[in-house]
Write an enzyme that holds these catalytic residues in place. Structure first.
Site, short mmCIF file in Angstrom:
data_model
loop_
_atom_site.label_atom_id
_atom_site.label_comp_id
_atom_site.label_asym_id
_atom_site.label_seq_id
_atom_site.Cartn_x
_atom_site.Cartn_y
_atom_site.Cartn_z
N GLY A 110 -5.29 2.66 -3.26
CA GLY A 110 -6.55 3.27 -3.66
C GLY A 110 -6.34 4.46 -4.58
O GLY A 110 -7.29 4.97 -5.17
N ASN B 234 -9.32 0.00 3.65
CA ASN B 234 -9.42 -0.56 2.30
C ASN B 234 -8.38 -1.64 2.03
O ASN B 234 -8.34 -2.22 0.95
CB ASN B 234 -9.31 0.55 1.25
CG ASN B 234 -7.96 1.23 1.25
OD1 ASN B 234 -7.29 1.32 2.28
ND2 ASN B 234 -7.54 1.74 0.11
N ASP C 38 -2.24 -0.66 5.80
CA ASP C 38 -2.58 -0.04 7.08
C ASP C 38 -4.01 0.46 7.15
O ASP C 38 -4.50 0.80 8.23
CB ASP C 38 -1.65 1.15 7.35
CG ASP C 38 -2.02 2.36 6.51
OD1 ASP C 38 -2.34 3.42 7.06
OD2 ASP C 38 -2.00 2.24 5.27
N ASP D 231 -0.13 5.07 1.12
CA ASP D 231 -0.30 6.03 2.22
C ASP D 231 -0.34 5.34 3.58
O ASP D 231 -1.19 4.48 3.83
CB ASP D 231 -1.57 6.85 2.00
CG ASP D 231 -1.52 7.62 0.70
OD1 ASP D 231 -0.80 8.63 0.65
OD2 ASP D 231 -2.19 7.21 -0.27
N ASP E 55 0.86 -1.18 0.00
CA ASP E 55 0.00 0.00 0.00
C ASP E 55 0.91 1.24 0.00
O ASP E 55 2.11 1.14 0.30
CB ASP E 55 -0.88 -0.04 1.26
CG ASP E 55 -1.65 1.25 1.47
OD1 ASP E 55 -2.35 1.69 0.54
OD2 ASP E 55 -1.52 1.83 2.57
N LYS F 45 -8.71 -4.45 -3.64
CA LYS F 45 -7.30 -4.71 -3.92
C LYS F 45 -7.06 -6.21 -4.07
O LYS F 45 -6.22 -6.64 -4.87
CB LYS F 45 -6.42 -4.16 -2.80
CG LYS F 45 -6.37 -2.65 -2.72
CD LYS F 45 -5.40 -2.21 -1.62
CE LYS F 45 -5.36 -0.70 -1.48
NZ LYS F 45 -4.39 -0.25 -0.46
#
Length: 259
Positions: A45, A212, A209, A12, A10, A186
Site C-alpha cells: 500500500g 488490504n 498480513d 509492513d 507485502d 493489489k
C-alpha cells in the site's frame, strides 16, 4: 531445472517486522529465490518513494504500489490508475471545513494541504520513513495522484464514504485513512504483471498480513498469510506461516517448496 515462479511480498508486517526492520533471514530468503531464477516482486500500500531503500537493498525492480494503483515491471510503469481530481477537490473542501487535513500523493512525493496538523505528525511518524509531507495545497495541479491521505478520528470517515463514491477508504491508523480509486486493489496490480510475465496460476505466490491483502490472498492461487495476520486475513489465504518475528517468510517459502 525447477520451473520458476513469481512471488509477491507485502512490506509492513511481512517483509519488515513491527520495528520496520528487515530480518536477516528474510533478506537471505529473497536472494535465494532470485538466485534460483524466480521473479521476486513487492505488493504494498506504500508509495514508491516510501520503499525505495528497500528495493535497492533487495535489488527488486518489479512492484505493485498504492494498493494496485501504480505498477512497475522491471523498472517500467505498466499500469497507472489515478484518482478522480474533480471528486477529490470536492472532498478536500469538505475536509477543510471539518478540520480534517489531507496529504496528496503521486509516485514521487507527498504534500499536505495545511502547513501542519497533529494528526499528520502522529500517523506519518509511525511509518519510520525519512520523508515528511511539506506544505503545498496545489500539489494536485498538472499531475496524477494515486492516493490521498485523509486525517480524521475513527468513524468520521463515514460521511465521506457516503458522499464520494469514486473512492475507497481504507483506515491504516487511528487518525488516518487512505483514499484510493474505487475498486482498485493489489490483486488488480498483480494481474497486470503476471499477464506480461506469463506465469500460470500454479506458479504465482503472494505473502501478506493486512486487511488490504485479503483480495490479493484470495486471488493468487498460492497465497500465504503471516502468523501475525488477523483471522480474516488468514482465512483468505491458502497457507499460514509463522509470524514476521519468527522468520515467517523463510518458513513459508520452505513450506510451499520454493526453498
Amino acid at each position: 531445472m525447477t520451473e520458476t515462479s513469481v512471488i509477491f511480498f507485502d512490506i509492513d508486517g511481512t517483509l519488515l517486522n513491527h520495528e520496520k526492520e528487515l530480518p536477516q533471514k528474510t533478506k537471505e530468503a529473497v536472494f535465494q529465490l532470485k538466485e534460483a531464477g524466480h521473479v521476486v516482486a513487492i505488493a504494498t500500500g506504500r508509495a514508491p518513494f516510501m520503499f525505495e531503500d528497500l528495493r535497492k537493498e533487495l535489488d527488486i525492480q518489479t512492484y505493485v504500489s498504492y494498493n494496485g494503483q501504480y505498477v512497475v515491471l522491471n523498472g517500467q510503469v505498466v499500469y497507472a490508475n489515478p484518482l478522480n481530481i474533480s471528486s477529490l477537490l470536492q472532498l478536500t473542501e469538505r475536509a477543510l471545513a471539518n478540520n480534517h487535513p489531507v496529504v496528496f500523493m503521486d509516485h514521487e512525493d507527498m504534500k499536505a494541504n495545511v502547513p501542519e496538523h497533529s494528526y499528520i505528525n502522529e500517523s506519518i511518524t509511525t511509518l519510520k520513513i525519512d520523508r515528511f509531507p511539506s506544505h503545498d495545497p496545489y500539489y494536485y495541479e498538472e499531475r496524477d495522484l494515486y492516493q490521498t491521505l485523509l486525517f480524521c478520528p475513527e468513524g468520521e470517515e463515514k460521511q465521506y464514504e457516503q458522499e464520494f463514491k469514486d473512492f475507497d477508504f481504507i483506515r491504516w491508523h487511528p487518525v488516518s485513512v487512505d483514499i484510493l480509486p474505487k475498486g482498485g486493489s493489489k490483486a488488480i496490480g498483480i494481474q497486470k504483471i503476471v499477464e506480461q510475465l506469463g506465469f500460470p496460476p500454479e506458479r504465482q505466490y503472494a505473502f501478506g498480513d493486512g486487511l488490504n491483502d485479503i483480495e490479493m490472498l484470495t486471488n493468487v492461487k498460492n497465497s500465504i498469510a503471516m502468523g501475525n495476520a488477523e483471522d480474516s486475513v488468514k482465512e483468505a489465504a491458502r497457507f499460514v506461516t509463522k509470524s514476521v518475528e519468527e522468520n515467517g517468510i523463510y518458513h513459508g517459502l520452505q513450506m510451499v517448496g520454493l526453498l
